[in-house]
Design an enzyme around this catalytic site. Structure first.
Site, PDB file in Angstrom:
ATOM      1  N   GLY A  72      -8.209  23.698  -1.124  1.00  0.00           N
ATOM      2  CA  GLY A  72      -8.657  22.313  -0.970  1.00  0.00           C
ATOM      3  C   GLY A  72      -7.649  21.319  -1.525  1.00  0.00           C
ATOM      4  CB  THR A  73      -5.568  21.343  -4.603  1.00  0.00           C
ATOM      5  OG1 THR A  73      -6.697  21.514  -5.458  1.00  0.00           O
ATOM      6  CG2 THR A  73      -4.542  20.449  -5.261  1.00  0.00           C
ATOM      7  CB  ALA A 198     -11.649  30.199   1.549  1.00  0.00           C
ATOM      8  CG  HIS A 199     -12.418  28.860  -4.323  1.00  0.00           C
ATOM      9  ND1 HIS A 199     -12.973  28.554  -5.531  1.00  0.00           N
ATOM     10  CD2 HIS A 199     -11.552  27.842  -4.060  1.00  0.00           C
ATOM     11  CE1 HIS A 199     -12.455  27.425  -5.994  1.00  0.00           C
ATOM     12  NE2 HIS A 199     -11.583  26.964  -5.118  1.00  0.00           N
ATOM     13  CB  CYS A 322     -11.136  21.324 -11.514  1.00  0.00           C
ATOM     14  SG  CYS A 322     -11.862  22.082 -10.071  1.00  0.00           S
TER      15      CYS A 322
HETATM   16  N1  PLP Z   1     -12.249  18.854  -3.786  1.00  0.00           N
HETATM   17  C1  PLP Z   1     -13.407  19.103  -4.400  1.00  0.00           C
HETATM   18  C2  PLP Z   1     -14.556  18.175  -4.185  1.00  0.00           C
HETATM   19  C3  PLP Z   1     -13.553  20.210  -5.231  1.00  0.00           C
HETATM   20  O1  PLP Z   1     -14.708  20.440  -5.848  1.00  0.00           O
HETATM   21  C4  PLP Z   1     -12.432  21.062  -5.434  1.00  0.00           C
HETATM   22  C5  PLP Z   1     -12.510  22.212  -6.353  1.00  0.00           C
HETATM   23  O2  PLP Z   1     -13.225  22.177  -7.324  1.00  0.00           O
HETATM   24  C6  PLP Z   1     -11.243  20.774  -4.731  1.00  0.00           C
HETATM   25  C7  PLP Z   1     -11.194  19.664  -3.925  1.00  0.00           C
HETATM   26  C8  PLP Z   1     -10.030  21.642  -4.867  1.00  0.00           C
HETATM   27  O3  PLP Z   1     -10.145  22.815  -4.085  1.00  0.00           O
HETATM   28  P1  PLP Z   1      -9.291  24.110  -4.431  1.00  0.00           P
HETATM   29  O4  PLP Z   1      -9.910  24.720  -5.640  1.00  0.00           O
HETATM   30  O5  PLP Z   1      -9.428  24.994  -3.231  1.00  0.00           O
HETATM   31  O6  PLP Z   1      -7.894  23.690  -4.632  1.00  0.00           O
END
Ligand code: PLP
Length: 395
Positions: A72-73, A198-199, A322
């Site tokens: 997602g990041t 995915a996770h 996070c």
């Molecule tokens: N966006 C949101 C709303 C999230 O909750 C998160 C992860 O906690 C992310 C983005 C980041 O995703 P990733 O962990 O796959 O990098």
């Protein structure tokens, strides 16, 4: 120490679904680079392209609109990069409750960033958005998440997209927490770009996707080979992509189980309120993801609560997982105007299909014990947080 564990942190990461695990293992057992022309390579390519179709179906877009990323990041970073480098965006309007993936990426995009405020219930303020869009500065990209990872509050993405488009701008929706829980079809959202991971839906960690309206120009953030339609260089993570797609395929079935999670959450919040009359559930008046609850009471310390609950066998998080490990105030609660003393004790419980009534009841008891302990000390000092800290009073 209780050895039976209860996992209540599905917004941080969800347990890997058996279907996803099987797909990952099957792909790992194969040899072949998806860019190779031989049979092995073509088999790997088939996995990637079938997966692309499954992820595209989640969004109701053409497969060519899906770019696989490391999560997602990266998907958020790529979307913002493309907006500024390829789509003529000259300013960003970012909701004040976005995940750091969006906030940090926007801050380094090299164009002005304006923050979109939220109401006390944690919903992005659409009147404020209209005002921000009306400002000078050229073409805007509005970044608004589908659902907030801390509060679970669902955001008015379709309305924001309409406003953005009306002003000649674009909309990026971070759908990381919405996927698997809400409808994320572009037709309903009105989004131009979106991110998924995915996770969060029962797939493996380290893989995600950036979805975009086909036809939009693009520009890679990671440069190298021509993979992913020249939008993201690097050999594809075939096992990860296979697991991601397998999880996405069962995401629809899992959504059918959500009403039961809402009932479980109701049981949790009613139980907590019975123990703590001054309990505050953040965003309770707004529409929320049915499995997320963020709550607090004055005089608590979330870091210590998380440890106490962990020792009792419960995995919960304080605000955003996070950013845990560091004692930093939740920017989401700050944006909602929550005062320090309440924000400090905020605990997030995010449920999943494996959770049961008896686990909830035990969690309520465990939290209640910690609440009574902290509260006694708080009452003894009779002081709000600042004065307690100044006096060096330990919890
Ligand atoms: N966006 C949101 C709303 C999230 O909750 C998160 C992860 O906690 C992310 C983005 C980041 O995703 P990733 O962990 O796959 O990098």
């Amino acid at each position: 120490m209780n050895t039976a564990r209860s996992y209540f942190d599905h917004n941080a990461t969800a347990p890997v679904l058996p279907e996803a695990m099987e797909a990952v293992v099957r792909a790992l057992e194969m040899t072949g680079n998806a860019s190779s022309v031989h049979g092995e390579g073509r088999s790997a390519r088939r996995i990637v392209e079938e997966a692309r179709g499954d992820i595209a179906a989640l969004f109701g877009i053409k497969p060519s609109g899906v770019t696989f990323t490391s999560g997602g990041t990266e998907a958020a970073n790529l979307a913002i990069h493309i907006a500024v480098r390829a789509l003529g965006v000259t300013r960003l309007i970012v909701s004040s409750i976005e995940h750091d993936a969006v906030r940090a990426s926007a801050a380094s995009a090299g164009v002005p960033v304006r923050l979109l405020p939220v109401t006390g219930d944690g919903v992005a303020d659409m009147a404020a958005l209209a005002g921000l869009l009306a400002e000078e500065g050229g073409k805007a990209l509005v970044a608004l998440m589908l659902a907030n990872n801390e509060t679970g509050v669902i955001q008015p993405v379709a309305e924001a997209a309409k406003l953005a488009h009306g002003a000649g701008g674009l909309l990026f929706a971070d759908a990381v927490q919405g996927a698997g829980k809400l409808d994320i079809e572009f037709a309903g959202l009105g989004a131009d770009m979106a991110a998924v991971s995915a996770h969060k839906i029962g797939g493996p960690m380290g893989v995600g996707a950036m979805a975009m309206r086909p036809g939009l120009a693009a520009e890679p953030l990671i440069r190298g080979g021509g993979q992913e339609f020249r939008r993201r260089a690097g050999t594809e993570n075939v096992p990860g992509i296979a697991g991601f797609a397998a999880a996405a395929r069962v995401a629809g079935e899992r959504r059918a189980g959500m009403p039961d999670l809402e009932r479980l959450r109701g049981r949790l919040e009613t139980g907590l309120a019975a123990v703590a009359p001054d309990l505050v559930v953040f965003g309770a008046k707004a529409a929320r993801l049915s499995q997320t609850s963020l709550f607090s009471a004055p005089g608590l310390d979330a870091e210590k609560l998380v440890i106490a609950l962990d020792l009792d066998g419960f995995a919960v998080s304080s605000g955003s997982a996070c950013s845990s490990g560091k004692v930093i105030r939740s920017h989401v609660l700050s944006a909602m105007g929550v005062d320090d003393d309440l924000a400090r004790g905020a605990i997030r419980v995010s449920l999943g299909p494996g959770n049961r009534d008896d686990e909830i009841d035990r969690l309520v008891k465990s939290w209640g014990r910690a609440y009574a302990r902290f509260r006694t000390r708080w009452n003894e000092t009779g002081a709000p947080a600042e004065r307690r800290r100044a006096a060096g009073v330990e919890y």
